[in-house]
Design an enzyme around this catalytic site. Structure first.
Site, short mmCIF file in Angstrom:
data_model
loop_
_atom_site.label_atom_id
_atom_site.label_comp_id
_atom_site.label_asym_id
_atom_site.label_seq_id
_atom_site.Cartn_x
_atom_site.Cartn_y
_atom_site.Cartn_z
CB VAL A 1 -1.01 -0.57 1.00
CG1 VAL A 1 -2.17 -1.18 1.10
CG2 VAL A 1 -0.35 0.02 2.24
N GLY A 2 1.91 1.20 -0.38
CA GLY A 2 2.86 1.76 -0.45
C GLY A 2 2.77 2.96 -1.90
CG ASP B 1 -4.67 0.89 -2.36
OD1 ASP B 1 -5.29 0.41 -3.39
OD2 ASP B 1 -3.82 2.13 -2.04
CG HIS C 1 -3.49 4.53 -5.84
ND1 HIS C 1 -2.21 5.46 -6.33
CD2 HIS C 1 -2.83 4.81 -4.65
CE1 HIS C 1 -1.47 5.59 -5.75
NE2 HIS C 1 -1.50 5.32 -4.38
CD GLU D 1 -1.23 3.16 -8.65
OE1 GLU D 1 -1.40 4.74 -8.93
OE2 GLU D 1 -1.00 2.91 -8.35
#
Length: 132
Positions: free
Chosen positions: A50-51, A76, A100, A81
């Site tokens: 999740v970083g 995430d 995200h 992206e």
């Protein structure tokens, strides 16, 4: 709590059941979780990122999942992206990909998730669906 330096990381990974990554994007963290680090993880471990997506070597993640060394993963974030439809990550059955939203972004991510969960339950239209 035990704090280890870089040299002690391999020993810690060998005993890790669940690795939660919250690393920031920085040249020093690029592909911090690579094939060597995945191999150092305890067999059957789970990885959660999740970083930032730049901190995981995505091909090494795919390889670790396909080999069975990792029991599963949840991400995430990805290096690119939104995640391109042709990414091999989409095909991994033991990989959960979320859009995200773990860090509160995009704004109103909770509403997007709630709407999509409702759409799945009721047969409605899913927003932000990537079709392959």
């Amino acid at each position: 709590m035990t704090v280890v330096d870089y040299d002690g990381l391999a020993d810690v990974l060998a005993d890790t059941d669940i690795l939660v990554m919250i690393l920031p994007h920085h040249p020093s963290t690029a592909n911090a979780m690579n094939a060597e680090r995945f191999a150092q993880l305890k067999p059957g471990a789970l990885v959660v990122n999740v970083g930032r997506g730049s901190t995981v070597d995505e091909q090494a993640l795919v390889d670790a999942l396909r080999s069975g060394h990792l029991a599963g993963a949840a991400i995430d974030v990805t290096a690119t992206e939104p995640l391109p439809p042709e990414s091999p990550l989409w095909d991994e059955k033991n990989l959960l990909i979320t859009p995200h939203v773990a860090g509160g972004r995009p704004q109103n991510g909770d509403k997007l998730l709630a709407q999509n969960i409702d759409a799945v339950r009721t047969g409605g239209e899913i927003r932000n669906l990537v079709r392959r």
